[in-house]
Design an enzyme around this catalytic site. Structure first.
Site, PDB file in Angstrom:
ATOM      1  N   LYS A   1       0.858  -1.192   0.000  1.00  0.00           N
ATOM      2  CA  LYS A   1       0.000   0.000   0.000  1.00  0.00           C
ATOM      3  C   LYS A   1       0.893   1.241   0.000  1.00  0.00           C
ATOM      4  O   LYS A   1       1.996   1.217   0.532  1.00  0.00           O
ATOM      5  CB  LYS A   1      -0.845  -0.069   1.284  1.00  0.00           C
ATOM      6  CG  LYS A   1      -1.645   1.156   1.642  1.00  0.00           C
ATOM      7  CD  LYS A   1      -3.071   1.035   1.167  1.00  0.00           C
ATOM      8  CE  LYS A   1      -3.780   2.372   1.147  1.00  0.00           C
ATOM      9  NZ  LYS A   1      -4.235   2.751  -0.190  1.00  0.00           N
ATOM     10  N   ALA A   2       0.411   2.326  -0.566  1.00  0.00           N
ATOM     11  CA  ALA A   2       1.185   3.563  -0.645  1.00  0.00           C
ATOM     12  C   ALA A   2       1.700   4.014   0.713  1.00  0.00           C
ATOM     13  O   ALA A   2       1.012   3.885   1.719  1.00  0.00           O
ATOM     14  CB  ALA A   2       0.320   4.670  -1.233  1.00  0.00           C
TER      15      ALA A   2
ATOM     16  N   GLY B   1      -5.109  -6.409  -8.810  1.00  0.00           N
ATOM     17  CA  GLY B   1      -5.666  -5.521  -7.785  1.00  0.00           C
ATOM     18  C   GLY B   1      -7.041  -5.930  -7.311  1.00  0.00           C
ATOM     19  O   GLY B   1      -7.179  -6.838  -6.484  1.00  0.00           O
TER      20      GLY B   1
ATOM     21  N   CYS C   1      -2.147   8.725  -8.272  1.00  0.00           N
ATOM     22  CA  CYS C   1      -3.340   8.501  -7.452  1.00  0.00           C
ATOM     23  C   CYS C   1      -4.347   9.616  -7.718  1.00  0.00           C
ATOM     24  O   CYS C   1      -4.066  10.784  -7.459  1.00  0.00           O
ATOM     25  CB  CYS C   1      -3.007   8.475  -5.969  1.00  0.00           C
ATOM     26  SG  CYS C   1      -4.507   8.262  -4.979  1.00  0.00           S
TER      27      CYS C   1
ATOM     28  N   ILE D   1      -1.321   0.254 -15.263  1.00  0.00           N
ATOM     29  CA  ILE D   1      -1.606   1.640 -15.005  1.00  0.00           C
ATOM     30  C   ILE D   1      -2.357   1.765 -13.680  1.00  0.00           C
ATOM     31  O   ILE D   1      -2.848   0.781 -13.139  1.00  0.00           O
ATOM     32  CB  ILE D   1      -2.510   2.242 -16.129  1.00  0.00           C
ATOM     33  CG1 ILE D   1      -3.743   1.399 -16.293  1.00  0.00           C
ATOM     34  CG2 ILE D   1      -1.758   2.454 -17.387  1.00  0.00           C
ATOM     35  CD1 ILE D   1      -4.728   1.899 -17.324  1.00  0.00           C
TER      36      ILE D   1
ATOM     37  N   ASN E   1       5.342   1.227  -2.506  1.00  0.00           N
ATOM     38  CA  ASN E   1       4.640   2.231  -3.301  1.00  0.00           C
ATOM     39  C   ASN E   1       4.797   3.574  -2.595  1.00  0.00           C
ATOM     40  O   ASN E   1       4.386   3.738  -1.449  1.00  0.00           O
ATOM     41  CB  ASN E   1       3.168   1.819  -3.423  1.00  0.00           C
ATOM     42  CG  ASN E   1       2.355   2.736  -4.314  1.00  0.00           C
ATOM     43  OD1 ASN E   1       1.862   3.762  -3.879  1.00  0.00           O
ATOM     44  ND2 ASN E   1       2.194   2.367  -5.577  1.00  0.00           N
TER      45      ASN E   1
ATOM     46  N   ILE F   1      -9.952   5.845  -1.679  1.00  0.00           N
ATOM     47  CA  ILE F   1      -9.410   5.630  -0.337  1.00  0.00           C
ATOM     48  C   ILE F   1      -8.674   6.893   0.099  1.00  0.00           C
ATOM     49  O   ILE F   1      -8.810   7.341   1.234  1.00  0.00           O
ATOM     50  CB  ILE F   1      -8.438   4.424  -0.317  1.00  0.00           C
ATOM     51  CG1 ILE F   1      -9.097   3.163  -0.910  1.00  0.00           C
ATOM     52  CG2 ILE F   1      -7.908   4.176   1.081  1.00  0.00           C
ATOM     53  CD1 ILE F   1     -10.242   2.586  -0.130  1.00  0.00           C
TER      54      ILE F   1
HETATM   55  C1  LIG Z   1      -9.033  -0.030  -3.228  1.00  0.00           C
HETATM   56  C2  LIG Z   1      -7.842   0.322  -4.073  1.00  0.00           C
HETATM   57  C3  LIG Z   1      -6.767   1.002  -3.514  1.00  0.00           C
HETATM   58  C4  LIG Z   1      -5.670   1.363  -4.298  1.00  0.00           C
HETATM   59  N1  LIG Z   1      -4.613   1.992  -3.714  1.00  0.00           N
HETATM   60  C5  LIG Z   1      -3.505   2.266  -4.452  1.00  0.00           C
HETATM   61  C6  LIG Z   1      -2.352   2.837  -3.859  1.00  0.00           C
HETATM   62  O1  LIG Z   1      -2.310   3.074  -2.658  1.00  0.00           O
HETATM   63  N2  LIG Z   1      -1.286   3.113  -4.660  1.00  0.00           N
HETATM   64  C7  LIG Z   1      -1.297   2.833  -6.007  1.00  0.00           C
HETATM   65  O2  LIG Z   1      -0.311   3.092  -6.683  1.00  0.00           O
HETATM   66  N3  LIG Z   1      -2.365   2.261  -6.579  1.00  0.00           N
HETATM   67  C8  LIG Z   1      -3.468   1.978  -5.842  1.00  0.00           C
HETATM   68  N4  LIG Z   1      -4.555   1.383  -6.449  1.00  0.00           N
HETATM   69  C9  LIG Z   1      -4.497   1.050  -7.880  1.00  0.00           C
HETATM   70  C10 LIG Z   1      -4.095  -0.401  -8.112  1.00  0.00           C
HETATM   71  O3  LIG Z   1      -2.810  -0.652  -7.607  1.00  0.00           O
HETATM   72  C11 LIG Z   1      -4.136  -0.755  -9.611  1.00  0.00           C
HETATM   73  O4  LIG Z   1      -3.231   0.066 -10.311  1.00  0.00           O
HETATM   74  C12 LIG Z   1      -5.509  -0.574 -10.220  1.00  0.00           C
HETATM   75  O5  LIG Z   1      -6.507  -0.904  -9.286  1.00  0.00           O
HETATM   76  C13 LIG Z   1      -5.710  -1.408 -11.491  1.00  0.00           C
HETATM   77  O6  LIG Z   1      -5.629  -2.769 -11.219  1.00  0.00           O
HETATM   78  P1  LIG Z   1      -6.931  -3.710 -10.981  1.00  0.00           P
HETATM   79  O7  LIG Z   1      -7.891  -3.420 -12.098  1.00  0.00           O
HETATM   80  O8  LIG Z   1      -6.412  -5.104 -10.988  1.00  0.00           O
HETATM   81  O9  LIG Z   1      -7.511  -3.313  -9.642  1.00  0.00           O
HETATM   82  C14 LIG Z   1      -5.658   1.035  -5.668  1.00  0.00           C
HETATM   83  C15 LIG Z   1      -6.743   0.344  -6.235  1.00  0.00           C
HETATM   84  C16 LIG Z   1      -7.829  -0.016  -5.451  1.00  0.00           C
HETATM   85  C17 LIG Z   1      -8.976  -0.745  -6.104  1.00  0.00           C
END
Ligand SMILES: Cc1cc2nc3c(=O)[nH]c(=O)nc-3n(C[C@H](O)[C@H](O)[C@H](O)COP(=O)(O)O)c2cc1C
Ligand SMILES: Cc1cc2nc3c(=O)[nH]c(=O)nc-3n(C[C@H](O)[C@H](O)[C@H](O)COP(=O)(O)OP(=O)(O)OC[C@H]3O[C@@H](n4cnc5c(N)ncnc54)[C@H](O)[C@@H]3O)c2cc1C
Ligand SMILES: Cc1cc2nc3c(=O)[nH]c(=O)nc-3n(C[C@H](O)[C@H](O)[C@H](O)COP(=O)(O)OP(=O)(O)OC[C@H]3O[C@@H](n4cnc5c(N)ncnc54)[C@H](O)[C@@H]3O)c2cc1C
Ligand SMILES: Cc1cc2nc3c(=O)[nH]c(=O)nc-3n(C[C@H](O)[C@H](O)[C@H](O)COP(=O)(O)O)c2cc1C
Ligand code: FES
Ligand code: FES
Lengths: 310, 253, 310, 253
Positions: free
Chosen positions: C44-45, C262, C127, C188, C98, C70
């Protein structure tokens, strides 16, 4: 229930129209229901000369949506004026012509010719499926303003600029169109996308990329309309993934004054008629007395968003 | 052309991954020619319907018979339909085979794989007009073959399989090459490479080919399904100008 | 089947890792399976100080995907180093941190501190859910190059820059990151989106907009990776809507060398393990001998795309 | 906490739009407290599971009883499950109600609408410990009421309805105001505005509240379900630190 809506050049009995490219020039759907039931019809894109478009396959499915790379196939503006518009006129439904081109000159030529025969223009600066022209005008505010201004100058009817979602800042593009003299905005065209077939190891579409449409696109379109609505003074025709009357309410609340239905026509050729039928009841269900009352509603509610359990 | 909820009256496996689906409804009354197709909504969440040829139909019983092969998501979803279920169908679509035959004429029918079904009703109608039918059907293997005996009532049937497990080993073009005599007319349906080979092989013989392409609307409005043509317009839409074309009408690429 | 893949700083036994923000710091999922089975874990970031994030509701569904806002909630870099990383280290799995921030200084501070404890950094300039910082760096190539350069300078481990899809030209952003010294790209992040509830007449998320993730996003991500792959010399970690092993092959063919999963973890907390298990067979099914062989495959096939009927 | 395919053993309508669903599987052995929940995948295409409280369970029969109200897409999809079907469930999740009671203690249970179910098992366990239970249940109307008679075996039940069609007209807070005497402890579950009102009304009485929020992972990893708290960390996750909290632990906004 009052579902009428007045837009520049368009007096719509309801806010529902088929989206450009998903309804041809209306002939095929007229076999399913009278087009006069629709708010208006937005025609397939017109270019200066006839265009064959891209090689096939031109469509593919994706989760919650579809991809297309038709490539603006159309018989050319002259043929559309002679062969297609008379048919649509006879259906007694307002007509919006979708104007495309590879150069500013082509846009101007098409707009000038076709605007004598329709109620409004939708200036398509957002087609992602052609090599030149199209979307490049939709990604650069200077080009967008310029082509809008020049088309507005020659057009005899109001011009709605159709924006592309493939941009970093949709508000900048919307304002550019407004500065160029647009009477309204049409939001949004498809999002550039690709699918690769693991068996053939190649993109599914011959063109490589295509435009993503359908329900998958809806939250992106709603976001963009919600962003643009407070920043411009011109009305918005909203589109992207509309399938139900509740979707239409969502678009109205975001800031659209009317809506267009695209890909859903392929699922169900009767969808536009069904939505026209269902909209009054749905508006009533959500507590609205008219379409107008719902427009931009999400910008006026001041109660906190939250979870209220019944 | 209508949109109708048809009722499944029969659904059986007829060859490997290949099913026969019989649907009942009023749509049957609109069928004009063999070789037309229906456009099926195989599940509710998909944007694109699936085109499937009408293999046979029965006006009195109001039934339409389809034969389909499981390829991907849509045809897989079709397999779940059971007798009594209703299926959202758009049709009948397109222009089918012109049924042209004088008694005694030699007519060739060639089908490859899942291109075989639309030829079935055609064979029936040509036979009724008194044509002498030579029918060449190509399949991957014996496991994939279907409608073999059914076709036999209408003409002489020759099976070709890629692996020689049924009939002769080879492609339908090998089958055509092995025929003696010439044909007054031919009809063919199958994958584009096969259509190309057949058209080339049969030269100037009058021929009708049934094509396929990914479709959007299925009714002529979206221009998804075009094929280049030799006329002034420059294109044909497979869903409404076809799927059947005279072999000189379109450009096979 | 050889599923190993070597990336700067990362020697992965397989190309599958959970995506940032969807897997916390691993503790919760470690109750379902040993994290050592994964290629790596992306945490997580992390920001300089602890952050509470946005008000709730923070998640919503959309067709084929979900929205989240979030707002980078996290306990802050120091706490992550002390409380979370030791746990992950004990799991014997490569760790990617991250890194987020509101200012270049914050990015630099977090990167400097955390890079001493992990195998690689994922620089989150994408983000969409925070008011300041975050995505603004991901939408401007000058800012992106600058923050990348400064982070690379202080980092003890390779830096992967995580790009935003909310841009007009993804190639420009990818090249900016490469020029800044990135060792790789992560593509992405989510696409800015919104849903409005017709009953409450307000956005479903408290924050208004949120990030669209899930299968709906996949064709956009595939398109962007396919565009970027031939234009950069650094590897790409692909993500967006991965749910099946075939999806992974699609990402590899587009040009990704590894992938992150994700939102699918919410559907099925065991998804990453299941994909690790299924990948070898799926690669074999599509005719590949190794992961590496598939990487960028769609750029090498020369047979025409088309419909071959069996 | 496990992911398990549970089998539907019973599914009945118990009030307007409200169903009782009984599931069978090994998961029941992991339940620690009343008030825990399960996270259900109501259909295959959704990204978010739906949290539903465990209303009751039976270790011997390995069953878990849920009561749910149809609100939107997910709960609507649940209604389609029939006896024998299997359902993808993650659970048991979170921390439930601490079952604290000495014989003779006066304990208040208040539930609003679909917040009532988790109190049912709690009432059972408090009753077994000898507590004197006052149970106030609020519903929209008589048509929406359920579990009324079942609760009566554990204490004195007072029904409040918004429209007065059953019990007294008013909110649960009106019900509390009408009670004489004081309580040693209270437990409450319902919509946040109700929780706020109850907590305010009962002041310093030791209380436990069960909260709800939209969830992502349901296991503590995504930070979707947080509520501000008074401790140094500043937040609690409803899915794993809750859903039940001491009334002074969290900030009700
Ligand atoms: C609930 C949630 C929280 C996320 N938090 C972060 C984050 O903290 N830092 C980040 O770079 N991406 C974050 N993402 C983006 C994911 O890492 C990912 O790039 C994006 O969801 C696309 O992948 P997916 O379709 O498999 O979910 C978050 C995505 C979701 C759904
Ligand atoms: C006029 C016509 C008649 C046909 N008749 C029959 C028939 O009688 N029996 C039969 O089994 N099949 C027939 N097909 C092919 C059939 O439409 C495809 O096999 C089917 O659409 C595959 O869908 P899918 O979801 O299983 O495969 P997927 O590959 O998952 O489908 C993805 C998309 O590609 C399209 N597509 C895939 N293959 C084809 C194809 N060969 N032709 C057109 N679109 C395709 C699908 O419709 C869908 O939109 C016909 C096709 C056409 C155009
Ligand atoms: C710990 C906990 C226990 C619960 N116990 C029960 C119970 O025993 N019986 C019961 O009927 N309901 C219970 N709920 C509420 C239940 O989760 C929602 O009614 C349900 O998720 C609605 O889903 P939907 O798809 O029908 O509605 P939609 O509005 O279509 O759902 C959209 C999204 O919002 C979420 N959502 C909507 N309403 C709520 C809500 N009230 N709380 C949390 N998320 C919500 C959904 O999960 C989904 O992600 C509980 C909620 C929580 C957090
Ligand atoms: C097959 C197809 C063809 C299209 N052709 C055009 C076009 O010619 N001109 C245009 O402005 N938009 C065109 N569009 C975009 C639609 O008008 C619409 O903006 C987009 O599809 C989003 O709406 P939807 O999700 O309801 O389909 C086309 C879309 C599809 C699916
Ligand atoms: S499928 Fe739309 S024109 Fe043929
Ligand atoms: S739902 Fe993910 S942390 Fe609670």
């Amino acid at each position: 229930m009052n579902t009428m809506i007045q837009l520049p050049g368009l007096s719509l009995k309801n806010p529902i129209m088929p989206a450009s490219g998903c309804f041809g020039f209306g002939r095929e759907y007229a076999r399913f229901y009278p087009l006069a039931e629709l708010g208006a019809v937005i025609m397939k894109a017109a270019t200066g000369e006839k265009r064959y478009g891209n090689p096939t396959p031109r469509v593919a499915e994706s989760t919650g949506g579809m991809l297309n790379a038709i490539g603006l196939q159309n018989p050319g503006v002259e043929s559309i004026i002679q062969e297609e518009i008379p048919f649509l006129k006879a259906q007694q439904v307002p007509i919006i012509a979708n104007v495309a081109g590879s150069t500013v000159e082509e846009y101007v030529e098409v707009a000038e010719k076709i605007s004598a025969h329709v109620d409004a223009l939708e200036l398509n600066i957002s087609c992602p499926n052609v090599k030149e022209g199209g979307v490049q005008f939709g990604m650069d505010p200077v080009l967008a303003e310029d082509v809008t201004r020049r088309v507005v100058q020659v057009s005899r009817v109001p011009v709605y600029v159709k924006l592309s979602p493939n941009v970093s800042d949709i508000v900048v593009m919307a304002k550019a169109a407004e500065r160029g003299g647009a009477s309204g905005l049409s939001m949004i065209n498809t999002l550039t996308a690709m699918r690769i077939d693991p068996s053939s190891r190649k993109p599914v579409l011959s063109n490589g990329t295509g435009g993503l449409s359908g329900a998958a696109l809806k939250p992106v379109s709603i976001r963009m309309i919600h962003q643009v609505y407070p920043k411009v003074a011109i009305p918005i025709i909203g589109m992207g993934g509309i399938e139900t009357a509740a979707d239409i309410v969502e678009y109205l609340l975001a800031g659209a004054s009317a809506v267009a239905v695209g890909s859903a026509n392929f699922k169900n050729p009767l969808i536009c008629r069904e939505l026209v039928e269902q909209l009054p009841e749905t508006l009533h269900h959500y507590g609205f007395q008219s379409v107008e009352e719902a427009v931009g509603g999400a910008h006026r509610e001041s109660v906190e968003a939250g979870l209220l359990r019944p | 052309m209508i949109r109708e909820d048809l009722t499944v009256v029969d659904h059986t496996l007829v060859a490997e991954d290949t099913y026969q689906l019989i649907l009942c409804g009023r749509m049957v009354h609109d069928i004009k020619q063999p070789g037309q197709f229906v456009h099926i909504r195989t599940s509710t969440d998909e944007y694109l319907r699936r085109p499937v040829s009408i293999s046979d139909y029965n006006i009195d019983e109001e039934t339409i018979t389809l034969l389909y092969k499981v390829i991907g998501k849509g045809t897989k979803a079709l397999t779940a339909y059971q007798i009594g279920d209703s299926l959202d169908v758009l049709g009948p679509g397109g222009r089918g085979f012109p049924v042209k035959a004088r008694p005694g004429e030699n007519v060739l029918l060639t089908g490859g794989g899942i291109g075989v079904p639309p030829l079935y009703r055609l064979a029936h109608e040509l036979y009724e007009k008194g044509a002498d039918l030579t029918i060449i059907l190509g399949f991957q293997s014996i496991r994939h073959a279907f409608l073999k005996s059914e076709f036999q009532q209408y003409g002489s049937v020759h099976i070709m399989t890629d692996d020689g497990t049924s009939g002769n080993k080879g492609f339908v073009t090998d089958g055509i090459a092995g025929m003696s005599g010439s044909f007054d007319r031919y009809y063919t349906c199958g994958p584009t490479p096969m259509l190309k080979a057949v058209v080339k092989q049969l030269g100037d013989t009058e021929g009708y080919i049934s094509m396929e392409e990914r479709m959007g609307c299925g009714i002529g409005a979206c221009f998804a399904c075009v094929v280049p043509s030799h006329d002034e317009k420059g294109y044909k839409r497979i869903c409404c100008d076809g799927p059947v074309f005279h072999h000189k009408e379109v450009v096979l690429t």
